[in-house]
Design a protein around this motif. Sequence first.
Motif, PDB file in Angstrom:
ATOM      1  N   UNK A  88       0.763  -1.277   0.052  1.00 62.33           N
ATOM      2  CA  UNK A  88       0.133  -0.073   0.058  1.00 62.33           C
ATOM      3  C   UNK A  88       0.973   1.374   0.062  1.00 62.33           C
ATOM      4  N   UNK A  89       0.448   2.331  -0.563  1.00 61.15           N
ATOM      5  CA  UNK A  89       0.948   3.751  -0.624  1.00 61.15           C
ATOM      6  C   UNK A  89       1.191   4.062  -2.124  1.00 61.15           C
ATOM      7  N   UNK A 117      -8.387  -4.035   1.999  1.00 56.89           N
ATOM      8  CA  UNK A 117      -8.214  -2.379   2.252  1.00 56.89           C
ATOM      9  C   UNK A 117      -7.325  -2.153   3.174  1.00 56.89           C
ATOM     10  N   UNK A 118      -6.863  -2.954   4.469  1.00 52.12           N
ATOM     11  CA  UNK A 118      -6.182  -2.814   5.520  1.00 52.12           C
ATOM     12  C   UNK A 118      -6.339  -1.429   6.014  1.00 52.12           C
ATOM     13  N   UNK A 119      -7.787  -1.004   6.651  1.00 50.83           N
ATOM     14  CA  UNK A 119      -7.984   0.449   6.796  1.00 50.83           C
ATOM     15  C   UNK A 119      -7.135   0.926   7.971  1.00 50.83           C
ATOM     16  N   UNK A 120      -6.340   0.022   8.784  1.00 50.45           N
ATOM     17  CA  UNK A 120      -5.643   0.357   9.870  1.00 50.45           C
ATOM     18  C   UNK A 120      -4.498   1.119   9.021  1.00 50.45           C
ATOM     19  N   UNK A 121      -4.025   0.792   8.033  1.00 48.79           N
ATOM     20  CA  UNK A 121      -2.733   1.347   7.235  1.00 48.79           C
ATOM     21  C   UNK A 121      -3.346   2.919   6.753  1.00 48.79           C
ATOM     22  N   UNK A 272     -15.373 -17.322   6.545  1.00 47.68           N
ATOM     23  CA  UNK A 272     -14.299 -18.361   7.097  1.00 47.68           C
ATOM     24  C   UNK A 272     -12.795 -17.553   7.003  1.00 47.68           C
ATOM     25  N   UNK A 273     -12.694 -16.153   6.267  1.00 42.55           N
ATOM     26  CA  UNK A 273     -11.377 -15.619   6.268  1.00 42.55           C
ATOM     27  C   UNK A 273     -11.367 -14.543   7.011  1.00 42.55           C
ATOM     28  N   UNK A 274     -10.330 -13.716   7.177  1.00 40.75           N
ATOM     29  CA  UNK A 274     -10.318 -12.564   7.762  1.00 40.75           C
ATOM     30  C   UNK A 274     -11.221 -11.674   7.774  1.00 40.75           C
ATOM     31  N   UNK A 275     -11.474 -10.588   8.782  1.00 40.12           N
ATOM     32  CA  UNK A 275     -12.363  -9.816   8.588  1.00 40.12           C
ATOM     33  C   UNK A 275     -11.690  -8.388   8.067  1.00 40.12           C
ATOM     34  N   UNK A 276     -12.101  -7.967   6.884  1.00 45.16           N
ATOM     35  CA  UNK A 276     -11.322  -6.794   6.233  1.00 45.16           C
ATOM     36  C   UNK A 276     -11.524  -5.627   7.178  1.00 45.16           C
ATOM     37  N   UNK A 277     -12.223  -5.479   8.104  1.00 46.99           N
ATOM     38  CA  UNK A 277     -12.088  -4.435   9.072  1.00 46.99           C
ATOM     39  C   UNK A 277     -10.759  -4.552   9.671  1.00 46.99           C
ATOM     40  N   UNK A 278     -10.436  -5.654  10.038  1.00 56.90           N
ATOM     41  CA  UNK A 278      -9.160  -5.924  10.917  1.00 56.90           C
ATOM     42  C   UNK A 278      -8.023  -6.370  10.400  1.00 56.90           C
ATOM     43  N   UNK A 279      -7.842  -6.777   9.068  1.00 59.57           N
ATOM     44  CA  UNK A 279      -6.950  -7.465   8.745  1.00 59.57           C
ATOM     45  C   UNK A 279      -5.915  -6.535   8.041  1.00 59.57           C
TER      46      UNK A 279
END
Length: 279
Positions: A88-89, A117-121, A272-279
């Motif tokens: 990202x970036x 989306x990796x919102x934390x980034x 079954x996969x990661x939560x996009x809000x957290x991943x």
Amino acid sequence: MDAKSIVELNPKVKLNNGQLIPQVGLGVYKVAGESAEPLILSAFEAGYRRIDTAAFYGNEPEVGAAVRNSGLPREEIFVATKIWKDDHGYERALNAIDESLARLDIDYIDMLLIHWPSPALGKFVETWAALEKSLESGGVRGIGVSNFQPDHLATLISAGGTVPAINQVELHPGFHQAEVRAANDAHGILTEAWSPLARGRFNEDPVIESIMAKHNRSATQVIVRWHVQLGNLVIPKTATASRLQGNISVFDFELDETDMDAIAGLDAGLRTGPNPDEF
Ligand SMILES: NC(=O)c1ccc[n+]([C@@H]2O[C@H](COP(=O)([O-])OP(=O)(O)OC[C@H]3O[C@@H](n4cnc5c(N)ncnc54)[C@H](OP(=O)(O)O)[C@@H]3O)[C@@H](O)[C@H]2O)c1
């Protein structure tokens, strides 16, 4: 179904950027190493014309080799790949796109997605600007996203610029993603289903089994057909060459309203996969 009929009958769906994409393709996550190129060549022989890969899958070189060695005109094949969250970036994404293009070595990428989306980034908007830039060079023909929740889409779209063509999300009989699909529809974005088979979790489900018996079809065929009738793009994965043709032989039967209602009843919010809000 024979391969020629599969190629002809696999619907070519029009994206919001005018591109045509075969509705059913092959996902190649966890298909790597020596077996990848022969598997993908077998897929082309079986009637597949679309491959879904990602930088993260580690098999872009094999996907590219199969496309180059298929004997098929490049324009008959649709290849999607994805930019991983480490890239990202703006500048990093531009470099990552160049690296994917070099690894694939197939002149151009048909569809490039932001993988998460990796919102934390906090960088998916500037990453998107790099994808938009890549369209100008001709090396990328279409751009989209993956694992974007409705609020991520709203942020991206309110920043202006290109509306994604595709949003690829986890979607299968246990997880119907009604809200994401509604948000995609509202923006004119096509929904694509990943883990469309829930990695086999529904192969012995009684509801699926009764529909299998009624139509004399496999669980995979019933589920892929369900995706097709919902209007999803769908990319069932198999690393087993003998399963390729059967999995995509879904254009010579139809699920009726009772079948569709029965599968609607299987929705259990089963992520079954990661939560996009957290991943
Ligand atoms: N954007 C994202 O974040 C994301 C995440 C995950 C996946 N994806 C994409 O979505 C694609 C599909 O998802 P997925 O790989 O997670 O899972 P999937 O397609 O839901 O399921 C694949 C599993 O089903 C098995 N299978 C396939 N056909 C079968 C058949 N006819 N009979 C019995 N078992 C069968 C496969 O086994 P064998 O391989 O042993 O035959 C494999 O274990 C991936 O390859 C990738 O391209 C994207």
